[in-house]
Scaffold this motif. Structure first.
Motif, PDB file in Angstrom:
ATOM      1  N   SER A  94       3.467  -6.819   1.350  1.00 48.68           N
ATOM      2  CA  SER A  94       4.441  -7.848   0.928  1.00 48.68           C
ATOM      3  C   SER A  94       5.233  -7.350  -0.259  1.00 48.68           C
ATOM      4  CB  SER A  94       3.708  -9.133   0.517  1.00 48.68           C
ATOM      5  OG  SER A  94       3.064  -9.702   1.619  1.00 48.68           O
ATOM      6  N   ARG A  95       6.398  -7.880  -0.388  1.00 46.47           N
ATOM      7  CA  ARG A  95       7.232  -7.600  -1.559  1.00 46.47           C
ATOM      8  C   ARG A  95       8.297  -8.696  -1.611  1.00 46.47           C
ATOM      9  NH1 ARG A  95       7.254  -6.067   3.073  1.00 46.47           N
ATOM     10  NH2 ARG A  95       6.537  -3.954   2.692  1.00 46.47           N
ATOM     11  N   MET A  96       8.876  -8.839  -2.787  1.00 44.58           N
ATOM     12  CA  MET A  96       9.967  -9.803  -2.946  1.00 44.58           C
ATOM     13  C   MET A  96      11.276  -9.152  -2.537  1.00 44.58           C
ATOM     14  SD  MET A  96       8.441 -12.436  -3.976  1.00 44.58           S
ATOM     15  CE  MET A  96       9.821 -13.520  -4.390  1.00 44.58           C
ATOM     16  N   VAL A  97      12.103  -9.938  -1.839  1.00 46.81           N
ATOM     17  CA  VAL A  97      13.481  -9.521  -1.579  1.00 46.81           C
ATOM     18  C   VAL A  97      14.373 -10.737  -1.803  1.00 46.81           C
ATOM     19  CG1 VAL A  97      12.899  -7.678   0.047  1.00 46.81           C
ATOM     20  CG2 VAL A  97      13.307 -10.025   0.899  1.00 46.81           C
ATOM     21  N   LEU A  98      15.674 -10.534  -1.887  1.00 49.02           N
ATOM     22  CA  LEU A  98      16.608 -11.648  -2.103  1.00 49.02           C
ATOM     23  C   LEU A  98      17.271 -12.050  -0.793  1.00 49.02           C
ATOM     24  CD1 LEU A  98      18.478 -10.840  -5.439  1.00 49.02           C
ATOM     25  CD2 LEU A  98      16.455 -12.269  -5.062  1.00 49.02           C
ATOM     26  N   LEU A  99      17.157 -13.319  -0.468  1.00 50.45           N
ATOM     27  CA  LEU A  99      17.899 -13.859   0.669  1.00 50.45           C
ATOM     28  C   LEU A  99      19.386 -13.772   0.324  1.00 50.45           C
ATOM     29  CD1 LEU A  99      17.900 -15.534   3.373  1.00 50.45           C
ATOM     30  CD2 LEU A  99      18.053 -17.556   1.906  1.00 50.45           C
ATOM     31  N   TRP A 104      18.521 -10.194   4.506  1.00 49.68           N
ATOM     32  CA  TRP A 104      18.346  -9.495   3.232  1.00 49.68           C
ATOM     33  C   TRP A 104      18.776  -8.044   3.424  1.00 49.68           C
ATOM     34  CZ3 TRP A 104      14.523 -10.541   6.673  1.00 49.68           C
ATOM     35  CH2 TRP A 104      13.720  -9.472   7.099  1.00 49.68           C
ATOM     36  N   PHE A 105      18.923  -7.328   2.300  1.00 51.01           N
ATOM     37  CA  PHE A 105      19.395  -5.951   2.369  1.00 51.01           C
ATOM     38  C   PHE A 105      18.405  -5.025   1.667  1.00 51.01           C
ATOM     39  CE2 PHE A 105      23.455  -6.542   4.364  1.00 51.01           C
ATOM     40  CZ  PHE A 105      23.708  -7.870   4.130  1.00 51.01           C
ATOM     41  N   THR A 106      18.340  -3.799   2.191  1.00 52.20           N
ATOM     42  CA  THR A 106      17.326  -2.894   1.662  1.00 52.20           C
ATOM     43  C   THR A 106      17.584  -1.465   2.120  1.00 52.20           C
ATOM     44  OG1 THR A 106      14.935  -2.606   1.429  1.00 52.20           O
ATOM     45  CG2 THR A 106      15.761  -3.174   3.625  1.00 52.20           C
ATOM     46  N   ASN A 107      16.641  -0.607   1.801  1.00 50.68           N
ATOM     47  CA  ASN A 107      16.730   0.797   2.199  1.00 50.68           C
ATOM     48  C   ASN A 107      16.024   0.960   3.548  1.00 50.68           C
ATOM     49  OD1 ASN A 107      15.769   3.560   2.517  1.00 50.68           O
ATOM     50  ND2 ASN A 107      16.611   3.894   0.450  1.00 50.68           N
ATOM     51  N   GLU A 142      14.756   3.366   4.839  1.00 53.07           N
ATOM     52  CA  GLU A 142      13.692   4.380   4.889  1.00 53.07           C
ATOM     53  C   GLU A 142      12.509   3.987   4.006  1.00 53.07           C
ATOM     54  OE1 GLU A 142      16.872   8.012   5.716  1.00 53.07           O
ATOM     55  OE2 GLU A 142      15.797   7.922   3.802  1.00 53.07           O
ATOM     56  N   SER A 143      12.521   2.708   3.604  1.00 54.09           N
ATOM     57  CA  SER A 143      11.431   2.239   2.724  1.00 54.09           C
ATOM     58  C   SER A 143      10.204   1.889   3.559  1.00 54.09           C
ATOM     59  CB  SER A 143      11.913   0.993   1.980  1.00 54.09           C
ATOM     60  OG  SER A 143      12.222  -0.015   2.936  1.00 54.09           O
ATOM     61  N   GLN A 144       9.147   1.477   2.867  1.00 58.01           N
ATOM     62  CA  GLN A 144       7.917   1.118   3.581  1.00 58.01           C
ATOM     63  C   GLN A 144       8.175  -0.071   4.495  1.00 58.01           C
ATOM     64  OE1 GLN A 144       4.879  -0.771   1.284  1.00 58.01           O
ATOM     65  NE2 GLN A 144       3.248  -0.330   2.751  1.00 58.01           N
ATOM     66  N   LYS A 145       8.897  -1.046   4.010  1.00 65.06           N
ATOM     67  CA  LYS A 145       9.156  -2.246   4.836  1.00 65.06           C
ATOM     68  C   LYS A 145       9.903  -1.821   6.104  1.00 65.06           C
ATOM     69  CE  LYS A 145      11.796  -3.954   1.519  1.00 65.06           C
ATOM     70  NZ  LYS A 145      12.261  -2.725   0.859  1.00 65.06           N
ATOM     71  N   ALA A 146      10.833  -0.871   5.918  1.00 66.75           N
ATOM     72  CA  ALA A 146      11.635  -0.426   7.069  1.00 66.75           C
ATOM     73  C   ALA A 146      10.751   0.303   8.088  1.00 66.75           C
ATOM     74  CB  ALA A 146      12.758   0.470   6.580  1.00 66.75           C
ATOM     75  N   LYS A 189      15.769   6.755  -3.261  1.00 60.91           N
ATOM     76  CA  LYS A 189      15.115   6.962  -1.957  1.00 60.91           C
ATOM     77  C   LYS A 189      13.919   5.997  -1.974  1.00 60.91           C
ATOM     78  CE  LYS A 189      17.897  10.463  -1.122  1.00 60.91           C
ATOM     79  NZ  LYS A 189      18.911   9.833  -2.026  1.00 60.91           N
ATOM     80  N   GLN A 190      14.227   4.762  -1.773  1.00 59.54           N
ATOM     81  CA  GLN A 190      13.281   3.681  -2.055  1.00 59.54           C
ATOM     82  C   GLN A 190      11.890   3.963  -1.490  1.00 59.54           C
ATOM     83  OE1 GLN A 190      13.731  -0.345  -0.239  1.00 59.54           O
ATOM     84  NE2 GLN A 190      14.136  -0.982  -2.367  1.00 59.54           N
ATOM     85  N   SER A 191      10.882   3.771  -2.343  1.00 54.91           N
ATOM     86  CA  SER A 191       9.459   3.853  -1.983  1.00 54.91           C
ATOM     87  C   SER A 191       8.955   5.286  -1.851  1.00 54.91           C
ATOM     88  CB  SER A 191       9.156   3.078  -0.674  1.00 54.91           C
ATOM     89  OG  SER A 191       9.752   1.836  -0.730  1.00 54.91           O
ATOM     90  N   THR A 192       9.840   6.270  -2.219  1.00 52.92           N
ATOM     91  CA  THR A 192       9.302   7.647  -2.293  1.00 52.92           C
ATOM     92  C   THR A 192       8.880   7.904  -3.733  1.00 52.92           C
ATOM     93  OG1 THR A 192      11.488   8.526  -2.848  1.00 52.92           O
ATOM     94  CG2 THR A 192      10.882   8.463  -0.504  1.00 52.92           C
TER      95      THR A 192
END
Ligand SMILES: NC(=O)C1=CN([C@@H]2O[C@H](COP(=O)(O)OP(=O)(O)OC[C@H]3O[C@@H](n4cnc5c(N)ncnc54)[C@H](OP(=O)(O)O)[C@@H]3O)[C@@H](O)[C@H]2O)[C@H](O)CC1
Ligand SMILES: Cc1cc2nc3c(=O)[nH]c(=O)nc-3n(C[C@H](O)[C@H](O)[C@H](O)COP(=O)(O)O)c2cc1C
Ligand SMILES: Cc1ncc(COP(=O)(O)O)c(C=O)c1O
Ligand SMILES: [K+]
Length: 536
Positions: free
Chosen positions: A379-384, A394-397, A399-403, A458-461
């Motif tokens: 789990s993690r917080m993101v912004l609607l 929501w928007f994100t990277n 290549e992150s863990q969530k992705a 490079k989110q989550s690296t």
């Protein structure tokens, strides 16, 4: 990307005025802490965060909340203490060359007392307050504090045996009478104060106290002293909150004979007085947030910083935390099946509007839970950033863990928690990427710094150090001057959760919460939402 509502805040608030209850009815037994009014315009699709002071509280026993942390926690050794003469001089300077009136200082002092009490003692557990007010300005602080505490949701009573007809004081008395706050004479007070009150505010004497207490304050002080013996006999006794000086103590030498009152809280005003060094209760607060640099420099005052917009600040460390006693007793209007919208999205919008109108911090912050093929959730917080009939965005990277997890298992759960309204909303469903156009449009709507941050991260690296990020950021800043378009990285974009289940949760006393779940049903070939109540 289409948001669903382009309503202005005014329109939303006017909608709310037709709502059965306004956010003010949602009640947590937690103190009313001032929150700044949001300055950002609000419209669906692009929600701007609302700044508010970070306030974290810890509690030490049921109903008691610790106090402000962070910059307010100081080693008591570095705090200044004023002599009796210095205290009187400071007041004279404030009310002379520095232009304050005694009314203003008393109002701010009384507000500091009330907010210090509200920081620690919740109105649900410590509701009945007796303010014992003396003949001088310390007494005036008590009268002011009683009025503020009434508006904070407490039930104050006042014992003010030696009144003066000065307009300032008679005005304060009138204000309290207009709120039907009861005045009790000394004779009307119960012999044993412990049964009828949860908090006793000692506003009898401040820094002008001298000699031995004269009637009727001698008996009143004795009543407070006796409570200490109740406490020793393990009987529940009211907490004592002393304004500026524990009454009966020597202003500089403190509780000389050791047989004086033993307050649980001391609210020092302007700066602690020398007797405060002898205070050993669990809650020492500073109030009187009006000390100009001229005074601070002249008396070389070392005082804790007031956090945010707070009118009080804790001195020293909060008492030990009993985490198991950390709880809120939610009190809210009932949330009934017949009240809710048939369409969960409409219901969500209604509750989101309430959260905005209640000035909650970042009501569009949501916990996003995902699970990959290994079945391990994260789990993690993101912004609607948008919600419409197609879903929650929501928007994100990418290549992150969530992705990574979403690529293995395109299902997720969202959780909104709106603490000021005792509410949570759960949304579950399948997830897909939004269109490139939507990602492009949103990316370029962000502040340039965030756009560069998205390229750098490079989110989550793992990164060798924050300096690496900042160096790369600096290089990009130079590369993309103010006017040039910053290219959206391919690995950055949005996701949309298409809801398959909603749950609206309204906190209620005794944990008998209202939980209404929406799940889709096919009826005559049409998707309708079935609403059921779940056990809390
Ligand atoms: N800077 C601020 O934050 C401000 C703090 N304020 C509060 O004002 C008090 C000081 O107020 P002051 O009126 O000077 O003094 P006291 O409230 O302590 O009390 C004076 C009255 O008490 C009588 N008194 C004194 N000793 C005794 C005694 N032993 N027995 C009975 N009565 C006593 C005294 O009578 P006298 O005959 O001695 O004159 C006075 O009537 C400060 O501590 C803050 O709490 C203000 O709000 C302004 C801003
Ligand atoms: C209030 C808040 C809002 C956040 N919003 C986002 C967001 O919208 N997008 C995002 O990628 N990360 C956001 N983050 C950071 C994420 O919580 C998380 O650290 C990051 O996305 C990496 O998560 P992951 O490694 O699980 O993919 C936010 C964090 C907080 C505390
Ligand atoms: C890493 C990260 N990416 C994206 C976002 C999305 O929000 P914004 O576009 O407002 O920065 C956030 C918000 O906190 C964030 O922390
Ligand atoms: K006092």
């Amino acid at each position: 990307m289409r948001g669903v509502l382009g309503k202005s805040r005014k329109m939303i608030c006017s909608l709310l005025s037709q709502a059965p209850v306004s956010p003010a009815y949602y009640y947590r037994s937690s103190p009313s802490i001032y929150k700044p009014k949001p300055s950002n315009r609000f419209s669906w699709g692009f929600l701007a965060p609302i700044p508010s002071p970070a306030i974290r509280v810890f509690c030490s026993k049921p109903g008691e909340v610790g106090g402000l942390m962070a910059s307010s926690v100081q080693n008591q050794g570095s705090i200044s203490y004023l002599t009796q003469r210095e205290a009187a001089e400071v007041d004279e300077t404030l009310m002379g060359p520095l232009g304050f009136s005694v009314d203003q200082l008393m109002e701010l002092a009384g507000l500091s007392v009330a907010t210090s009490i509200a920081e620690v003692y919740k109105p649900s557990e410590y509701n009945r307050i007796l303010a014992i007010c003396g003949p001088g300005n310390n007494g005036g602080d008590g009268l002011v504090a009683a009025r503020h505490l009434y508006h904070f949701g407490y039930k104050p009573f006042v014992c003010y045996p030696k009144r003066t007809q000065k307009p300032l004081y008679s005005g304060l008395v009138t204000q309290l009478e207009s709120l039907s706050i009861p005045f009790l004479s000394v004779d009307e007070l119960p012999m044993d104060l412990s049964k009828d009150f949860d908090i006793l505010v000692d506003a009898m004497f401040g820094f002008s106290f001298h000699g031995a207490p004269r009637p009727p304050f001698d008996d009143l002080i004795k009543k407070l002293i006796n409570l200490h013996y109740y406490e020793q006999a393990q009987r529940k006794s009211p907490v004592i909150v002393s304004v500026d000086i524990p009454s009966g103590w020597h202003v500089e030498e403190g509780d000389v004979g050791g047989d004086g009152i033993k307050p649980d809280m001391l609210v020092s005003l302007t700066a602690p007085k020398l007797c405060a060094k002898k205070f050993s209760g669990p809650h020492h607060f500073l109030g009187g947030r009006f000390v100009p640099p001229a005074i601070a420099e002249k008396y070389k005052l070392q005082l804790p910083q007031y956090p945010g917009m707070s009118m009080c600040v804790r001195i020293g460390k909060p008492p030990q935390i009993d985490i198991s006693a950390l709880r809120e007793n939610y009190i809210s209007p009932e949330f009934l099946e017949e009240q809710v919208e048939a369409d969960p999205l409409d219901q969500f919008r209604k509750w989101f509007d309430d959260a905005m109108a209640a000035n909650l911090k970042e009501p569009n912050a949501m916990a996003l839970s995902t699970t990959g093929k290994d079945g391990k959730p994260s789990s993690r917080m993101v912004l609607l950033k948008g919600v419409d009939k197609d879903g929650f965005v929501w928007f994100t990277n990418y290549e992150s863990q969530k992705a990574r997890q979403l690529s293995e298992n395109p299902h997720a759960a969202l959780l909104f928690y709106w603490d000021g309204l005792n509410r949570q909303v759960r949304v579950e469903g399948s997830v897909e990427k939004v269109s490139d156009e939507e990602s492009e449009q949103y990316f370029h709507s962000r502040p340039r710094g965030s756009q560069l941050g998205a390229i750098v991260s490079k989110q989550s690296t793992v990164v060798p150090g924050r300096h690496v990020l900042h160096q790369q950021y600096k290089e990009l800043e130079e590369k993309y001057s103010k006017e040039s378009l910053i290219p959206k990285p391919k690995y950055w974009g949005g996701y949309r959760l298409k809801p398959e289940r909603f749950e609206f949760w309204q906190g209620q006393p005794s944990r008998l919460h209202d939980r209404l779940e929406y799940s889709p049903q096919e009826t005559d070939g049409k998707r309708v939402w079935k609403i059921v109540r779940l056990a809390p």
